[in-house]
Design an enzyme around this catalytic site. Structure first.
Site, PDB file in Angstrom:
ATOM      1  N   LYS A   1      80.785  52.533  31.916  1.00  0.00           N
ATOM      2  CA  LYS A   1      80.921  53.902  31.152  1.00  0.00           C
ATOM      3  C   LYS A   1      80.136  53.870  29.682  1.00  0.00           C
ATOM      4  O   LYS A   1      79.460  54.651  29.319  1.00  0.00           O
ATOM      5  CB  LYS A   1      82.271  54.017  30.820  1.00  0.00           C
ATOM      6  CG  LYS A   1      82.961  54.607  32.044  1.00  0.00           C
ATOM      7  CD  LYS A   1      84.090  55.597  32.031  1.00  0.00           C
ATOM      8  CE  LYS A   1      84.552  56.182  33.472  1.00  0.00           C
ATOM      9  NZ  LYS A   1      85.111  55.212  33.922  1.00  0.00           N
TER      10      LYS A   1
ATOM     11  N   GLU B   1      87.385  63.647  26.876  1.00  0.00           N
ATOM     12  CA  GLU B   1      88.462  63.501  27.846  1.00  0.00           C
ATOM     13  C   GLU B   1      88.478  61.971  28.399  1.00  0.00           C
ATOM     14  O   GLU B   1      87.556  61.227  28.289  1.00  0.00           O
ATOM     15  CB  GLU B   1      88.231  64.448  29.006  1.00  0.00           C
ATOM     16  CG  GLU B   1      87.576  63.900  30.324  1.00  0.00           C
ATOM     17  CD  GLU B   1      86.056  63.643  30.171  1.00  0.00           C
ATOM     18  OE1 GLU B   1      85.571  64.290  29.048  1.00  0.00           O
ATOM     19  OE2 GLU B   1      85.625  62.710  30.952  1.00  0.00           O
TER      20      GLU B   1
ATOM     21  N   SER C   1      81.903  48.231  39.526  1.00  0.00           N
ATOM     22  CA  SER C   1      81.815  48.846  38.273  1.00  0.00           C
ATOM     23  C   SER C   1      82.426  48.416  37.041  1.00  0.00           C
ATOM     24  O   SER C   1      82.064  48.971  35.893  1.00  0.00           O
ATOM     25  CB  SER C   1      82.314  50.294  38.615  1.00  0.00           C
ATOM     26  OG  SER C   1      83.514  50.283  39.097  1.00  0.00           O
TER      27      SER C   1
HETATM   28  C1  LIG Z   1      85.818  55.401  35.301  1.00  0.00           C
HETATM   29  C2  LIG Z   1      85.540  54.332  35.992  1.00  0.00           C
HETATM   30  C3  LIG Z   1      85.145  54.736  37.658  1.00  0.00           C
HETATM   31  C4  LIG Z   1      84.939  56.002  38.214  1.00  0.00           C
HETATM   32  O1  LIG Z   1      84.201  56.666  37.442  1.00  0.00           O
HETATM   33  P1  LIG Z   1      82.868  57.301  38.256  1.00  0.00           P
HETATM   34  O2  LIG Z   1      82.209  58.038  37.265  1.00  0.00           O
HETATM   35  O3  LIG Z   1      83.191  57.645  39.592  1.00  0.00           O
HETATM   36  O4  LIG Z   1      81.884  55.938  38.271  1.00  0.00           O
HETATM   37  C5  LIG Z   1      84.976  53.585  38.497  1.00  0.00           C
HETATM   38  N1  LIG Z   1      85.261  52.344  38.175  1.00  0.00           N
HETATM   39  C6  LIG Z   1      85.319  52.054  36.767  1.00  0.00           C
HETATM   40  C7  LIG Z   1      85.635  50.658  36.427  1.00  0.00           C
HETATM   41  C8  LIG Z   1      85.880  53.070  35.754  1.00  0.00           C
HETATM   42  O5  LIG Z   1      86.063  52.687  34.583  1.00  0.00           O
END
Ligand SMILES: *Cc1c(COP(=O)(O)O)cnc(C)c1O
Length: 396
Positions: free
Chosen positions: A90, A112, A378
């Site tokens: 993010k 948000e 992610s």
């Molecule tokens: C917020 C988040 C997501 C989901 O958001 P996307 O916009 O679909 O990437 C996925 N993995 C992590 C670790 C997150 O913090």
């Protein structure tokens, strides 16, 4: 033009657009008319790339997991977004958008957040850039994501609990948009995923596209070719997935697998599998797929993972799946948990619950020994430790 690029009107195929109140028209128009020129400028790129390198810690490693490769009978690489500053992808987007906000002359940031990951990333870049920050968060999420709320407050952000609706992410989005409507002159809405009115989905995809740019270079160095056979990513709003696939969309040989949150099953009411069960509708400024009833009322989604618990999906991803360019799989809570414990024991990496859905998807796919798979991890699992501890005995 690529069939996967946003068109002049802000659509990816049938999906997208900008369904916004009149009061926001000037802000959104200013953003739409200027974002490409700004983010493609040398001056922006220099500052953005330097912060990604020295502040975030990029490039993130492309790690070849011997254990997962053996388990799945192919070559599996993990793109390690979990190693970024603040623990997820993010921050790539938050840094890019705050640099854009400054160039648009804005002096105040609203955002948000659901699980609080985007809120923490935004509060972090606001501290870095000395800008006031207001984060809207559903009251239910404030109660269940305490550590992230405390982190945001320590960083100097104002966290406002939202008491409307089900008091979760959807309601926080509504409230952030309402704030923006009240302060359109000085306020920039720093959105956390590939959603919202045009140009946000395209803007956020471009801010995250550094992920696929690096994958290309890293694969070339490690495999002698820039393209994998499979790209796998989890999908909430769609930003880490968009970043993962961005520079591969026109390579038809690269298969794209999107893992959404099945919850207790896409055939049960306790799910967040928008691609599986959603129907066309307008939510938070764009036309896409939405989990809704016959009257168009949004149905509250459910997932064990707070970051995937969203009743919509980015318009780019709706387009990719509906045109057959990508495949989506609804991975259940149980499959995600099992995959998370597995990676923790096999590789010593505790993934975020969101990323665990992508890992769970590997078990649904059949690979050839020559296949090269890149899976985007992610985020890291520290924030999910209570959930992991609570369920650990189920998987002994
Ligand atoms: C917020 C988040 C997501 C989901 O958001 P996307 O916009 O679909 O990437 C996925 N993995 C992590 C670790 C997150 O913090």
């Amino acid at each position: 033009m690529s069939p996967f690029e946003v068109n002049e009107e802000g659509y990816f195929g049938r999906y997208g657009g900008a369904y916004i109140p009149e009061i926001l028209q000037p802000c959104v128009k200013a953003l739409r008319d200027n974002y490409r020129a700004i983010i493609d400028s040398d001056d922006f790129r220099k500052e953005y790339d330097a912060l990604l390198r020295d502040y975030v810690g990029r490039p993130s490693p492309l790690y070849r997991s011997e254990a997962l490769s053996a388990l799945h009978g192919c070559t599996v690489y993990l793109k390690r977004e979990d190693l970024n500053h603040t623990g997820a992808h993010k921050i790539n987007n938050a840094i890019g958008q705050i640099l854009l906000a400054r160039r648009l002359g804005k002096s105040r940031i609203v955002a948000e957040t659901g699980a609080g990951q985007h809120g923490v990333a935004t509060a972090t870049v606001c501290a870095l850039m000395k800008m006031p920050c207001v984060v809207y968060m559903g009251a239910t999420d404030v109660a269940r994501q305490r550590p992230n709320v405390e982190k945001m407050r320590l960083l100097g952000a104002e966290v406002i609990p939202v008491e409307s609706g089900n008091k979760t992410l959807k309601d926080a989005c509504n409230e952030a948009i309402r704030d923006w409507c009240c302060h359109p002159e000085d306020t920039y809405y720093l959105i956390g995923s590939t959603m919202g009115p045009h140009p946000y989905p395209d803007l956020v995809a471009r801010m995250q596209s550094v992920i696929s740019r690096e994958i290309k270079q890293q694969l070339q160095a490690k495999e002698g070719r820039p393209t994998p056979d499979y790209l796998v990513a989890c999908i909430g709003g769609g930003s880490n997935a968009a970043g993962t696939v961005f520079h591969f969309l026109d390579d038809a040989d690269v298969k794209i697998v999107l893992a959404e949150a099945g919850g207790e099953g896409a055939d049960t009411p306790r799910t967040a599998a928008t691609l599986a069960i959603g129907s066309e509708g307008v939510l938070h400024g764009s036309r896409s797929l939405v989990i809704q009833d016959e009257d168009g009322q949004v149905i509250e989604p459910y997932s064990i993972s707070a970051g995937l618990d969203y009743p919509g999906i980015g318009p780019l991803h709706a387009h990719l799946v509906r045109t057959g360019r990508a495949t989506s799989l609804a991975i259940t809570d149980t499959e995600a948990l099992r995959a998370a414990y597995e990676l923790n024991r096999l590789d010593g990496i505790l993934p975020a619950l969101e990323s665990a859905h992508a890992l769970g998807a590997l078990h649904r796919l059949k690979f050839k020994p020559t296949d090269v798979v890149v899976l985007t991890l992610s985020g890291r699992g520290d924030k999910d430790i209570d959930t992991y501890l609570a369920h650990a005995h189920d998987f002994d």
